[in-house]
Enzyme design. Structure first.
Site, PDB file in Angstrom:
ATOM      1  N   SER A 243     -42.863  17.638   2.148  1.00 37.74           N
ATOM      2  CA  SER A 243     -42.837  16.181   2.148  1.00 37.74           C
ATOM      3  C   SER A 243     -44.207  15.624   1.814  1.00 37.74           C
ATOM      4  O   SER A 243     -45.238  16.237   2.098  1.00 37.74           O
ATOM      5  CB  SER A 243     -42.349  15.656   3.500  1.00 37.74           C
ATOM      6  OG  SER A 243     -43.434  15.179   4.251  1.00 37.74           O
ATOM      7  N   LYS A 244     -44.187  14.449   1.174  1.00 43.64           N
ATOM      8  CA  LYS A 244     -45.439  13.828   0.756  1.00 43.64           C
ATOM      9  C   LYS A 244     -46.278  13.482   1.983  1.00 43.64           C
ATOM     10  O   LYS A 244     -47.493  13.515   1.938  1.00 43.64           O
ATOM     11  CB  LYS A 244     -45.162  12.563  -0.051  1.00 43.64           C
ATOM     12  CG  LYS A 244     -44.457  12.856  -1.354  1.00 43.64           C
ATOM     13  CD  LYS A 244     -44.373  11.624  -2.232  1.00 43.64           C
ATOM     14  CE  LYS A 244     -43.334  11.875  -3.327  1.00 43.64           C
ATOM     15  NZ  LYS A 244     -43.196  10.851  -4.304  1.00 43.64           N
ATOM     16  N   ARG A 245     -45.615  13.138   3.077  1.00 36.37           N
ATOM     17  CA  ARG A 245     -46.367  12.695   4.248  1.00 36.37           C
ATOM     18  C   ARG A 245     -46.925  13.870   5.050  1.00 36.37           C
ATOM     19  O   ARG A 245     -48.060  13.853   5.482  1.00 36.37           O
ATOM     20  CB  ARG A 245     -45.488  11.824   5.142  1.00 36.37           C
ATOM     21  CG  ARG A 245     -45.579  10.347   4.794  1.00 36.37           C
ATOM     22  CD  ARG A 245     -44.547   9.537   5.551  1.00 36.37           C
ATOM     23  NE  ARG A 245     -43.200   9.910   5.160  1.00 36.37           N
ATOM     24  CZ  ARG A 245     -42.302  10.432   5.987  1.00 36.37           C
ATOM     25  NH1 ARG A 245     -42.603  10.665   7.242  1.00 36.37           N
ATOM     26  NH2 ARG A 245     -41.093  10.734   5.566  1.00 36.37           N
TER      27      ARG A 245
END
Ligand code: GLU
Length: 461
Positions: A243-245
């Site tokens: 995930s990007k986060r």
């Protein structure tokens, strides 16, 4: 037929690792087969697309070194073409206007859900032989829906996942154009892949659900249906989708953390693909070996340690002048004056065998331009008054050395240890601590040679 593949990112964020892996496999398939690789920016989601993201994609592609033969094409610049294709489907009876309002749609869905059914358009505006359609409401602009076959199946032989078959009954009559005439996502993708002559659509398997709908649209347009290869997702070390986060996934993060692009690509190539036991290879080898049939159908796990190891291997193999250019940026950030000290390329040549990142390489080069302050621990361990007294003798004897190179310094240190009746480490470690400020250095004779006699004596004094 010439192989033509594409990478079609949506510019809604940074270029992330998963996207680069998709681009890499698509690129490799084109390169392997003497084909063309196209870059297409899917920017029709006006709310989420940004020019910054387009720039991040182009810069990221440039940094990793995945080159494209055509494009970038921008979907927003092709709207007229999509409108024309929508007209074609309307004329051939593959599309029809639907005047259902939002309220009607909501009511229909609520009813279906109350009955425990999957929400689905009930085809009330779909023309059929002998069916009387309601009168179109005045002043309402309709959406255009695709007339999906009611029976039979849609199937394809996925080049990664094998045969996939979906019953047409599972598929809705998809909206292909909004009331203002703008075409929807799945429709634009098909028109593009058709116009751009794409022979293999290689993309993430989060798009598997779109494929049956897209195949129907290809057929309705009278276009050749390309082959499809859906690549499994990449998971993090906890088995979650990257995930990007949560995870460092943007390619620029790897640049600033001191990774070489070829190491990152080598690593990504191994995510879901393999060639025997080969771990470390060049992109030329990858292209030579690549075959979609060797891509695994199950998700792969992102392993930071392995990426670090590969980075170290590629740093060892890289040219010192290039590495010096890359390390310079980090040394400049620290404000070091590189004009006072040995040539950076020589320092890099000495260090590159023992570092895992360019950041480490730059850190390792620092004491060649400015002595570091040794930590209290190093002082306690290697710079006792005995050590300092010995270093002082060392300095006065070294001052008499006529030839100052690695071999003569090495011979001199050996002699000195003998005359002092101590082991090598009892001189080598204090020398490193005093001259460099750290004990973490390559062989001390090579370090002293590179620093130069005057600088060494100055630091010892
Ligand atoms: N634009 C889509 C994405 O970024 C890819 C579409 C495709 O490859 O067909 O996920």
């Amino acid at each position: 037929m010439t192989v033509r593949t594409r990478f079609a990112p949506s510019p809604t964020g940074l270029l992330h690792i998963g996207g680069v892996r998709t681009a890499l496999f698509s690129w490799a398939h084109a390169r392997k087969n003497g084909g063309k690789f196209v870059l297409r920016i899917e920017d029709t989601d006006l709310e989420r697309s940004t020019p910054e993201s387009v720039k991040a994609i182009l810069d990221g592609m440039h940094w990793v070194g995945i080159d494209y033969d055509e494009g970038p094409f921008y979907q927003m610049q092709r709207m007229d073409r999509y409108r024309e294709a929508v007209k074609q489907l309307l004329a051939s009876g593959h599309a029809y206007p639907c005047y259902m309002s939002k309220e009607e749609l909501d009511a229909m869905r609520a009813e279906q859900e109350a009955l425990g059914l999957k929400a689905k358009y009930d085809r009330r505006w779909r023309p059929e032989e002998g069916k009387v359609l309601p009168e179109p409401p005045a002043g309402v602009q309709p959406v255009l829906r695709f007339r999906t076959p009611l029976d039979g199946v849609v199937a394809w032989d996925d080049l990664v996942k094998g045969r996939i078959e979906i019953g047409n009954i599972e598929l809705d009559d998809l909206i292909i154009a909004r009331p203002d005439g703008t075409p929807t996502y799945n429709f634009c993708v098909v028109v593009d892949d058709w116009d751009m002559g794409i022979t293999q659509v290689i993309r993430g398997d989060d798009h598997v659900n779109n494929t049956p709908r897209q195949i129907h649209i290809f057929n309705a347009l009278g276009a050749a249906v390309p082959q499809f290869a859906h690549l499994p997702m990449i998971h993090n070390d906890q088995g979650q989708k990257l995930s990007k986060r949560r995870d460092a996934v943007s390619v620029v993060d790897y640049d600033s953390a001191g990774y070489l692009p070829e190491a990152l690509l080598n690593y990504l190539a191994r995510l879901g693909w393999g060639h025997g036991d080969d771990e470390c290879f060049t992109m030329a080898q990858f292209v030579e070996w690549f075959d979609l049939k060797d891509v695994s159908a199950s998700p792969s796990r992102f392993d930071k340690e392995k990426l670090l190891w590969l980075n170290a291997q590629h740093i060892k193999a890289a040219d010192a002048a290039r590495l010096a250019g890359l390390a310079k940026r980090f040394l400049d950030e620290k404000g070091l004056d590189l004009s006072h000290g040995p040539a950076l390329v020589d320092v890099v040549a000495l260090l590159k065998e023992r570092v895992q990142t360019i950041v480490e390489l730059a850190t390792g080069a620092e004491y060649f331009y400015q002595p570091l302050t040794p930590s209290a621990e190093i002082v306690a361990k290697h710079l006792s008054s005995d050590d300092l007294a010995r270093l002082s003798t060392f300095a006065s004897e070294a001052a008499a050395l006529e030839v100052w190179d690695t071999a003569s310094i090495s011979a001199f240190i050996k002699e000195f240890c003998k005359s002092q009746g101590v082991k090598m480490g009892q001189v080598g470690m204090p020398l490193r601590a005093k001259v460099c400020g750290t004990t973490h250095t390559p062989s001390v004779d090579a370090v002293l040679a590179l620093l130069g006699k005057a600088e060494v004596l100055k630091r010892l004094a």
